[in-house]
Design a protein around this motif. Structure first.
Motif, PDB file in Angstrom:
ATOM      1  N   VAL A 262     -83.613 -12.676 -15.843  1.00 14.91           N
ATOM      2  CA  VAL A 262     -83.316 -11.354 -16.399  1.00 14.91           C
ATOM      3  C   VAL A 262     -83.207 -10.326 -15.279  1.00 14.91           C
ATOM      4  N   SER A 263     -84.119 -10.374 -14.331  1.00 12.01           N
ATOM      5  CA  SER A 263     -84.100  -9.434 -13.205  1.00 12.01           C
ATOM      6  C   SER A 263     -82.808  -9.564 -12.403  1.00 12.01           C
TER       7      SER A 263
ATOM      8  N   LYS B 180     -79.960 -10.503 -13.655  1.00 11.07           N
ATOM      9  CA  LYS B 180     -78.826 -10.317 -14.567  1.00 11.07           C
ATOM     10  C   LYS B 180     -77.972 -11.575 -14.694  1.00 11.07           C
ATOM     11  N   HIS B 181     -78.643 -12.718 -14.747  1.00  6.50           N
ATOM     12  CA  HIS B 181     -77.944 -13.993 -14.885  1.00  6.50           C
ATOM     13  C   HIS B 181     -77.946 -14.395 -16.364  1.00  6.50           C
ATOM     14  N   LEU B 182     -76.981 -13.876 -17.107  1.00  9.41           N
ATOM     15  CA  LEU B 182     -76.951 -14.055 -18.559  1.00  9.41           C
ATOM     16  C   LEU B 182     -76.918 -15.527 -18.953  1.00  9.41           C
TER      17      LEU B 182
ATOM     18  N   ALA C 124     -84.742  -5.620 -18.818  1.00  6.01           N
ATOM     19  CA  ALA C 124     -83.364  -5.510 -19.298  1.00  6.01           C
ATOM     20  C   ALA C 124     -83.049  -4.075 -19.731  1.00  6.01           C
TER      21      ALA C 124
ATOM     22  N   GLU D 178     -82.543  -1.954 -16.596  1.00  4.92           N
ATOM     23  CA  GLU D 178     -81.292  -2.261 -15.901  1.00  4.92           C
ATOM     24  C   GLU D 178     -80.059  -1.954 -16.747  1.00  4.92           C
TER      25      GLU D 178
ATOM     26  N   ASP E 166     -78.889  -3.794 -19.170  1.00  2.99           N
ATOM     27  CA  ASP E 166     -78.171  -5.045 -19.414  1.00  2.99           C
ATOM     28  C   ASP E 166     -78.219  -5.361 -20.906  1.00  2.99           C
TER      29      ASP E 166
ATOM     30  N   VAL F  11     -78.028  -9.217 -22.063  1.00  7.96           N
ATOM     31  CA  VAL F  11     -79.298  -9.918 -21.868  1.00  7.96           C
ATOM     32  C   VAL F  11     -80.320  -9.437 -22.896  1.00  7.96           C
TER      33      VAL F  11
END
Length: 311
Positions: A104-105, A107-109, A136, A139, A141, A144
């Protein structure tokens, strides 16, 4: 202390031969992960000796398991190989961060989805001060965040602090964070999934220990989040009388403040009150799927989900 005692202590600190061997095997797996070489990793894990070390940690600084390394780098192929061979999905590093938290940190969905499907706890570890949802939201995102919430993550997650350190910041959950950082899509998504529109905190004991806790409305006005944030809070049932407003001739009359003052003197429509009441009585925090299963006309489902209606 005698020289013999010192020698004995140093001997105890030396890694055992089998531990040294495990570290070397783990290093090899981590190198394969670092190079995003899933075929090589699969060949290594075809051997029993490597499978026994799949959850071992190696490396300087923060020793990593291969799964944690794959999640933090976004190497989906390696991550899937490791999961297929039985890697511990919620293994903790020295910071009590799970592989999901690091994905998550970063941003790897795709890695986030793979870990959640493999059974990763969407709330991360109870021993870590933060959580995937808080990260999330900070960020911005939204994809996510959607995945985490759809797998049952706590929508009003908050930083974990001991009781003696409890203060107003302890109530600054994901809804507050998404507003302060200007992530409107995340802000609305959290409300749709049942976030508390008042204090962004459901712990009554904690609220009772805090002197003059601030509402999300308070914070939106203080940080100039914009009228759209205040409008969403009003639409989702925030108590417009909770914020302490000192309004005089010197007060800057921005749109958000004008809207709040207007809401204090004009009652909500019956339709709006009905929508708020129905949403509050839905059985799960994950509101959207529940609404879609209701045996009501589609136009009413859209209204409950705050979808703009072209009437």
């Amino acid at each position: 202390m005698s020289l013999m005692d010192i020698s004995k202590i140093f001997s105890l600190l030396q890694p055992r031969e089998e531990e040294d061997e495990e570290g070397q095997l783990c290093e090899e797996m981590n190198r394969a992960v670092s190079g995003d070489d899933a075929p090589l990793l699969a060949r290594l894990l075809a051997q029993e000796s490597y499978r026994r070390c799949i959850n071992c940690r190696s490396g300087w600084g923060i020793p990593l398991t291969p799964l944690r390394a794959a999640a933090s780098r976004g190497h989906l192929g390696c991550l899937e190989v490791l999961l297929q061979h039985g890697a511990e999905v919620d293994s903790l590093d020295v910071k009590a961060q799970t592989p999901l938290f690091t994905a998550v940190s970063g941003k790897h969905l795709d890695c986030v989805v793979a870990l959640l499907k493999a059974g990763a706890d969407p709330n991360g570890s109870p021993y870590n001060n933060s959580s995937p949802v808080l990260t999330a939201a900070r960020e911005g995102d939204v994809e996510v965040l959607q995945e985490l919430l759809s797998y049952g993550a706590e929508v009003d997650a908050r930083s974990k602090v001991p009781e003696w350190a409890t203060n107003a910041t302890a109530c600054r959950g994901p809804l507050y964070i998404s507003a302060v950082y200007g992530h409107l899509d995340c802000f609305k998504l959290l409300l749709l999934h049942g976030a508390n529109p008042d204090y962004n905190c459901t712990d009554e004991k904690m609220l009772g220990r805090i002197k003059q806790p601030k509402t999300v409305l308070d914070m939106c006005l203080r940080y100039g989040c914009g009228v759209e944030y205040v409008q969403l809070l009003v639409d989702f049932g925030a108590d417009v009388y909770l914020p302490t407003l000192i309004v005089d001739k010197t007060t800057k009359q921005n749109e958000a403040l004008v809207l709040l003052l207007k809401e204090r003197v004009h009652p909500k429509t019956l339709m709006s009150q009905t929508r708020i009441t129905i949403r509050r009585h839905l059985p799960f925090a994950n509101k959207e799927p529940v609404i879609e299963r209701l045996d009501i006309p589609q136009i009413l489902r859209k209204y409950l989900n705050h979808v703009a209606l072209n009437i």
